[in-house]
Design a protein around this motif. Sequence first.
Motif, PDB file in Angstrom:
ATOM      1  N   ASP A  79       0.809  -1.225   0.000  1.00 18.16           N
ATOM      2  CA  ASP A  79       0.000   0.000   0.000  1.00 18.16           C
ATOM      3  C   ASP A  79       0.840   1.272   0.000  1.00 18.16           C
ATOM      4  O   ASP A  79       0.302   2.373   0.096  1.00 18.16           O
ATOM      5  CB  ASP A  79      -0.973   0.011   1.172  1.00 18.16           C
ATOM      6  N   GLY A  80       2.156   1.136  -0.106  1.00 14.69           N
ATOM      7  CA  GLY A  80       3.008   2.317  -0.165  1.00 14.69           C
ATOM      8  C   GLY A  80       2.997   3.146   1.103  1.00 14.69           C
ATOM      9  O   GLY A  80       3.242   4.348   1.067  1.00 14.69           O
ATOM     10  N   GLY A  81       2.696   2.501   2.242  1.00 12.67           N
ATOM     11  CA  GLY A  81       2.713   3.211   3.516  1.00 12.67           C
ATOM     12  C   GLY A  81       1.452   3.984   3.818  1.00 12.67           C
ATOM     13  O   GLY A  81       1.420   4.779   4.767  1.00 12.67           O
ATOM     14  N   THR A  82       0.381   3.770   3.048  1.00  8.80           N
ATOM     15  CA  THR A  82      -0.856   4.531   3.252  1.00  8.80           C
ATOM     16  C   THR A  82      -1.764   3.943   4.321  1.00  8.80           C
ATOM     17  O   THR A  82      -2.672   4.608   4.791  1.00  8.80           O
ATOM     18  CB  THR A  82      -1.657   4.590   1.943  1.00  8.80           C
ATOM     19  N   GLY A  83      -1.555   2.680   4.684  1.00 11.13           N
ATOM     20  CA  GLY A  83      -2.431   2.023   5.639  1.00 11.13           C
ATOM     21  C   GLY A  83      -3.632   1.349   5.020  1.00 11.13           C
ATOM     22  O   GLY A  83      -4.488   0.816   5.733  1.00 11.13           O
ATOM     23  N   PHE A  84      -3.726   1.346   3.681  1.00  9.70           N
ATOM     24  CA  PHE A  84      -4.845   0.693   3.010  1.00  9.70           C
ATOM     25  C   PHE A  84      -4.706  -0.831   3.005  1.00  9.70           C
ATOM     26  O   PHE A  84      -5.701  -1.540   2.861  1.00  9.70           O
ATOM     27  CB  PHE A  84      -4.973   1.189   1.567  1.00  9.70           C
ATOM     28  N   GLY A  85      -3.489  -1.339   3.131  1.00 10.86           N
ATOM     29  CA  GLY A  85      -3.271  -2.767   3.064  1.00 10.86           C
ATOM     30  C   GLY A  85      -4.087  -3.559   4.072  1.00 10.86           C
ATOM     31  O   GLY A  85      -4.769  -4.520   3.712  1.00 10.86           O
ATOM     32  N   PRO A  86      -4.061  -3.184   5.376  1.00  8.11           N
ATOM     33  CA  PRO A  86      -4.870  -3.925   6.349  1.00  8.11           C
ATOM     34  C   PRO A  86      -6.366  -3.881   6.044  1.00  8.11           C
ATOM     35  O   PRO A  86      -7.075  -4.861   6.288  1.00  8.11           O
ATOM     36  CB  PRO A  86      -4.553  -3.197   7.668  1.00  8.11           C
ATOM     37  N   ILE A  87      -6.846  -2.757   5.510  1.00 11.39           N
ATOM     38  CA  ILE A  87      -8.268  -2.675   5.167  1.00 11.39           C
ATOM     39  C   ILE A  87      -8.577  -3.624   4.021  1.00 11.39           C
ATOM     40  O   ILE A  87      -9.579  -4.348   4.036  1.00 11.39           O
ATOM     41  CB  ILE A  87      -8.653  -1.232   4.781  1.00 11.39           C
ATOM     42  N   ALA A  88      -7.698  -3.634   3.011  1.00 10.64           N
ATOM     43  CA  ALA A  88      -7.914  -4.482   1.845  1.00 10.64           C
ATOM     44  C   ALA A  88      -7.957  -5.952   2.220  1.00 10.64           C
ATOM     45  O   ALA A  88      -8.677  -6.739   1.589  1.00 10.64           O
ATOM     46  CB  ALA A  88      -6.812  -4.236   0.810  1.00 10.64           C
ATOM     47  N   LYS A  89      -7.227  -6.323   3.246  1.00 10.28           N
ATOM     48  CA  LYS A  89      -7.155  -7.735   3.630  1.00 10.28           C
ATOM     49  C   LYS A  89      -8.116  -8.094   4.762  1.00 10.28           C
ATOM     50  O   LYS A  89      -8.161  -9.232   5.218  1.00 10.28           O
ATOM     51  CB  LYS A  89      -5.724  -8.077   4.017  1.00 10.28           C
ATOM     52  N   GLY A  90      -8.887  -7.106   5.231  1.00  7.63           N
ATOM     53  CA  GLY A  90      -9.869  -7.384   6.264  1.00  7.63           C
ATOM     54  C   GLY A  90      -9.299  -7.397   7.663  1.00  7.63           C
ATOM     55  O   GLY A  90      -9.806  -8.125   8.530  1.00  7.63           O
ATOM     56  N   ASN A  91      -8.270  -6.587   7.915  1.00  9.26           N
ATOM     57  CA  ASN A  91      -7.654  -6.536   9.244  1.00  9.26           C
ATOM     58  C   ASN A  91      -7.819  -5.164   9.891  1.00  9.26           C
ATOM     59  O   ASN A  91      -6.973  -4.725  10.667  1.00  9.26           O
ATOM     60  CB  ASN A  91      -6.159  -6.875   9.147  1.00  9.26           C
ATOM     61  N   MET A  92      -8.912  -4.465   9.578  1.00  8.36           N
ATOM     62  CA  MET A  92      -9.089  -3.095  10.053  1.00  8.36           C
ATOM     63  C   MET A  92      -9.471  -3.074  11.534  1.00  8.36           C
ATOM     64  O   MET A  92     -10.274  -3.881  11.989  1.00  8.36           O
ATOM     65  CB  MET A  92     -10.149  -2.407   9.194  1.00  8.36           C
ATOM     66  N   ASN A  93      -8.905  -2.106  12.272  1.00  9.14           N
ATOM     67  CA  ASN A  93      -9.240  -1.933  13.680  1.00  9.14           C
ATOM     68  C   ASN A  93      -9.050  -0.462  14.047  1.00  9.14           C
ATOM     69  O   ASN A  93      -8.624   0.342  13.203  1.00  9.14           O
ATOM     70  CB  ASN A  93      -8.369  -2.843  14.555  1.00  9.14           C
ATOM     71  N   PRO A  94      -9.382  -0.051  15.273  1.00 10.33           N
ATOM     72  CA  PRO A  94      -9.301   1.374  15.635  1.00 10.33           C
ATOM     73  C   PRO A  94      -7.908   1.982  15.583  1.00 10.33           C
ATOM     74  O   PRO A  94      -7.773   3.197  15.752  1.00 10.33           O
ATOM     75  CB  PRO A  94      -9.853   1.382  17.071  1.00 10.33           C
TER      76      PRO A  94
END
Length: 513
Positions: A79-94
């Motif tokens: 994700d180039g350091g944007t933080g989108f990677g965890p969201i894309a893989k379903g690992n989103m948290n607060p």
Amino acid sequence: MNKILTAIYACSLLTLGACKKDFLVTTPSDKVSGNNFWQTDKDANSGVNAVYNDLQNNDIFGLYVYNDGLTPSAYIWDDGGTGFGPIAKGNMNPFTTAPANKFKALYNGIYRANLALEKLPGVKMDPAINHRLIAEVSFLRALFYYQLTDFFGDVPLITKIIPLNGALPGKETRANLLAFIIKEASAAADSLPKSYSAAMTGHATQGAALTLKAKAQLLAKQYPEAAATCQTISGLGYDLYTDYRNMFISTSAENNVEVIFDIQYLAPGLGQGSLLDKRLSTRSSFSSGWSNVYASVNLVKNYEMKNGKAITDPASGYDAANPYNGRDPRLDYTVVRPGATWKGIPYEKLRLDNFATFTGYLTRKYVLEVDGFGAGDSPLNFIIFRYADVLLMLAEAENEAAGPDGTVYAAINKVRARKGVDMPPIPAGKSKDEMRDIIRHERMIEFAMEGTYYSDIRRWGIATQLMNGLIVTNIAGQQIDKINFVDAFNLWPIPQAEIDLNSNLVQNPNYVK
């Protein structure tokens, strides 16, 4: 501009090392401060431009196309350091970076807008220009709030500058936020012109405010009202541009008849360029791109044949041995695929390893296909609202309100019949449910790799159905990932850091520390 903004928003940080008390309250004559700014028309325009500048923020619209990587249309690995990677893989948290950055960036924009709206009425300048600037800022603030409620649902509604150590409000409901956005956008539209001179290109117009209003009405499920707003926009003189491909890869197509509102990036070397060319283009020896977001196999399969039939239809004429022949032209206008070229370079000569694309496809949209500028300094504008969106919103709203009448067919068929796309019309006789699916598919294709489909699938309530358990493959059919998406992810979590600062904030459902 950066120096001016620093002075404005940090004017309270005056050095306290002087020994005379009156020195602390002396207004500096050689610097911009809170006491000597917002005095002239030049100040007013600079302050409003500062609000526009927030649109370029990576966490607002600067990297908006990354949102497609959170849908079946694209894939994000790096994700180039944007933080989108965890969201894309379903690992989103607060504690996930992207929600925290987006929340903060949008409220920073709202702070600037609130400051401008408090100061503009007192500026000595042409009253008509002052009135217009207030309308532009009101539109921008409403746009920021639309982004907030789209991604986070219920959030605080702040319309005034809160004093230091002042009480921070709790959440406002999405219904009330949308009502606020609709009211603000409607009032702004009444005070904004239909168009500007070339020197004012990029400023919010009546069409931009009404498009925001229609989007808020659609999210609020106010279908008859949304359809009426889209009909009003259709009477403002917009049309579909005749070169779909160049609209996204050439500066010669900027500010065309289809563009309702966009981010104006400057010529290379001025520090105001777009990052999208760097983030999306190939990591080959011919480019210094990062290729963070890749078009998916799923997206490519969803492009119809030129005769309007799905490739799964036995009567479509699809040839698995030549899978890209005879397809909807928007496929090649959006995706770099085997057999195609990029910057005149054959696909097969691009360095396509695991650091270039995981799916086997690359993104063509928003990668300027010329040389002469540095990576991450593209002058290519990013389109936020365009007329094709209005037409498909009209089709959707009218279909939900009244069923598939002539207005619905006319709107969707106009998009499909664009010169250079020339897709056949939707056959008559469709049911409301059938037309709903057709409109949703058309939005997926028309706006592929533009970032809007993520909001669409959550608005339609089908994100979990599409995403949970989604198997991501490459063009060879090999599995490269499996996506986890639960219902909670339809709203992003309120960043934990914000809850720690504001005891009145409540976390969104089903998120834990």
